[in-house]
Write a protein that holds these residues in place. Structure first.
Motif, short mmCIF file in Angstrom:
data_model
loop_
_atom_site.label_atom_id
_atom_site.label_comp_id
_atom_site.label_asym_id
_atom_site.label_seq_id
_atom_site.Cartn_x
_atom_site.Cartn_y
_atom_site.Cartn_z
N SER A 1 0.84 -1.19 0.00
CA SER A 1 0.00 0.00 0.00
C SER A 1 0.87 1.24 0.00
O SER A 1 2.09 1.16 -0.10
CB SER A 1 -0.90 -0.01 1.24
N ALA A 2 0.24 2.39 0.13
CA ALA A 2 0.94 3.67 0.16
C ALA A 2 1.76 3.77 1.45
O ALA A 2 1.58 3.00 2.39
CB ALA A 2 -0.06 4.80 0.08
N GLU B 1 2.57 5.03 4.95
CA GLU B 1 1.66 5.35 6.03
C GLU B 1 2.39 6.08 7.15
O GLU B 1 3.59 5.88 7.38
CB GLU B 1 1.03 4.07 6.59
N LYS C 1 6.84 7.10 9.96
CA LYS C 1 6.39 7.06 8.58
C LYS C 1 7.12 5.94 7.87
O LYS C 1 8.34 5.83 7.95
CB LYS C 1 6.68 8.41 7.90
N ARG D 1 6.46 1.91 5.42
CA ARG D 1 5.62 0.99 4.65
C ARG D 1 5.13 -0.13 5.55
O ARG D 1 5.86 -0.60 6.44
CB ARG D 1 6.39 0.42 3.47
N SER E 1 -2.59 7.58 9.01
CA SER E 1 -2.93 8.21 7.73
C SER E 1 -2.00 7.67 6.66
O SER E 1 -0.95 7.08 6.96
CB SER E 1 -2.80 9.73 7.83
N SER E 2 -2.37 7.88 5.39
CA SER E 2 -1.56 7.38 4.29
C SER E 2 -1.47 8.44 3.20
O SER E 2 -2.28 9.37 3.13
CB SER E 2 -2.14 6.08 3.71
N ASP E 3 -0.46 8.29 2.33
CA ASP E 3 -0.32 9.19 1.19
C ASP E 3 0.17 8.37 0.00
O ASP E 3 0.36 7.16 0.10
CB ASP E 3 0.64 10.35 1.52
N ASP E 4 0.40 9.03 -1.11
CA ASP E 4 0.81 8.32 -2.33
C ASP E 4 2.30 8.51 -2.64
O ASP E 4 2.74 8.27 -3.75
CB ASP E 4 -0.03 8.76 -3.52
N GLN E 5 3.07 8.92 -1.65
CA GLN E 5 4.51 9.08 -1.86
C GLN E 5 5.19 7.71 -1.95
O GLN E 5 4.74 6.74 -1.34
CB GLN E 5 5.12 9.87 -0.70
N ALA E 6 6.27 7.67 -2.70
CA ALA E 6 7.05 6.43 -2.80
C ALA E 6 7.90 6.26 -1.54
O ALA E 6 8.42 7.23 -0.99
CB ALA E 6 7.97 6.49 -4.02
#
Length: 372
Positions: A26-27, A29, A52, A54, A85-90
């Motif tokens: 997943s993104a 987190e 922060k 994976r 929370s999550s985001d779309d960063q690598a």
């Protein structure tokens, strides 16, 4: 208790908590959670952490196995989680310089950073001593990769910087280590912390006498960072410890006191010799099927001696099969446990014979060629 024994017990407890888990892709987190009592920064408990990274595993009850950008793996139970929370960063691992900056913030004032080609070493010890330790690490790194390359296994470079902490005094080492390995800290000069992904040691008065221990723990660190083993997967202790013992054998003809990977490890050969007259017919079964013998002070020494002897035998006589066996184990997923029967079946499948026949060849070889 040996650090490896403590690690095994910890993994067993965590595995129960994560029963029924599934791997997660997943993104990135961000998790804020209540820390455990042994989570210290500069020697002071840190009650709440925000990490922060994976998600490696998410349990059915909401528990998480989270890997941060410095390589540390955090096991967070559902009741500890405050916010998520999550985001779309690598997901991007820290660079050597970035991890050096983070270590400076985590450790007490006065620590310096010494970087080699592949290691970031934080220290408040004598710089000349740290450079000796760094040289040993680099010798191991070069030899480790060359050895497996010669077995036609090209291992990837570590994803995260390889970190070591070297304390100036044993007392400072004990203060730090007791939070990670408990009372075991009193009995060791160094250890690899599988969750924190760091090698920890101190300024040993006579480095030459303790080279084997440093190489042993640094071998664990390399194995878990290059894909040879997977952290928190079902890594049989005879494999993990046998490999480290195989690589640690000292070479007293070398200026560094270490050079010859795969030399006969005299200390563990003597352990093996002492055990052989007492060895039961089911010894190989008990060694491979579970890790109980490593957890007990009464049987741990025999288990270490037999692990070295079995690893030595297999790498000298069944090298291709042994490498195939390691590759199969390396595919294991975090918190996925094999049953005792599955461990035996995998061993017999890869080496192509019933375990009793393998045991017979093992004993014959050790008696005839090594003296055990």
């Amino acid at each position: 208790m040996n650090p490896s024994i403590r690690r095994s017990l910890l993994m067993f407890v965590i595995a129960i908590a994560f029963a029924g888990q599934s791997p997660v892709v997943s993104a990135v987190e961000t998790i804020t959670f209540n820390s455990k009592d042994d989570d210290l920064v500069n020697g002071v408990p840190k009650p709440v952490r925000t990490v922060k990274g994976r998600i490696l595993v998410e349990a059915q009850d909401g528990g998480l196995m989270l890997q941060s950008d410095d390589g540390r793996i955090w096991t967070v139970q559902p009741e500890q989680i405050i916010e998520r929370s999550s985001d779309d960063q690598a997901f991007t691992p820290l660079t050597d310089n970035e991890i050096a900056d983070r270590i400076r913030k985590e450790l007490p004032p006065g620590f310096e950073i010494y970087q080699t080609a592949h290691y970031v070493i934080a220290y408040d010890a004598n710089e000349a001593y740290v450079k000796q330790v760094g040289l040993l690490f680099e010798q191991l790194y070069k030899g480790f990769y060359a050895y497996w390359r010669n077995q036609r296994w090209r291992l990837p470079e570590p994803e995260f910087p390889l970190v070591a902490i070297v304390f100036d005094s044993k007392n400072d080492f004990l203060k730090y280590a007791s939070a990670e390995v408990g009372d075991t800290a009193n009995a060791v000069i160094g250890y690899y912390h599988i969750a924190g992904n760091r090698m920890v040691t101190y300024n040993v008065p006579n480095l030459n006498r303790n080279v084997s221990t440093i190489i042993h723990e640094a071998t664990h660190q390399l194995a878990y960072n290059c894909g040879l083993q997977t952290r928190f997967a079902d890594n049989p202790m005879w494999v993990s410890e046998g490999l480290a013992l195989f690589f640690e054998a000292p070479d007293f003809k070398s200026a560094s006191r270490w050079r010859g990977i795969g030399n006969v490890n005299e200390f563990n050969l003597q352990r093996w010799k002492a055990y052989v007259p007492l060895r039961g017919r089911d010894s190989l079964v008990t060694l491979i099927s579970d890790d109980k013998r490593f957890r007990s002070p009464e049987t741990a020494s025999d288990a270490y001696g037999e692990s070295w002897a079995l690893t030595y035998y297999l790498l000298k006589t069944h090298r291709k099969e042994y490498v195939d066996y390691l590759k199969r184990l390396s595919e294991g997923k975090p918190m996925r446990k094999m049953t005792a029967r599955e461990r035996i079946e995998l061993f017999e499948e890869v080496f192509g014979d019933p375990i009793a026949k393998i045991d017979q060849g093992f004993l014959t070889y050790m008696r005839r060629y090594v003296g055990g």
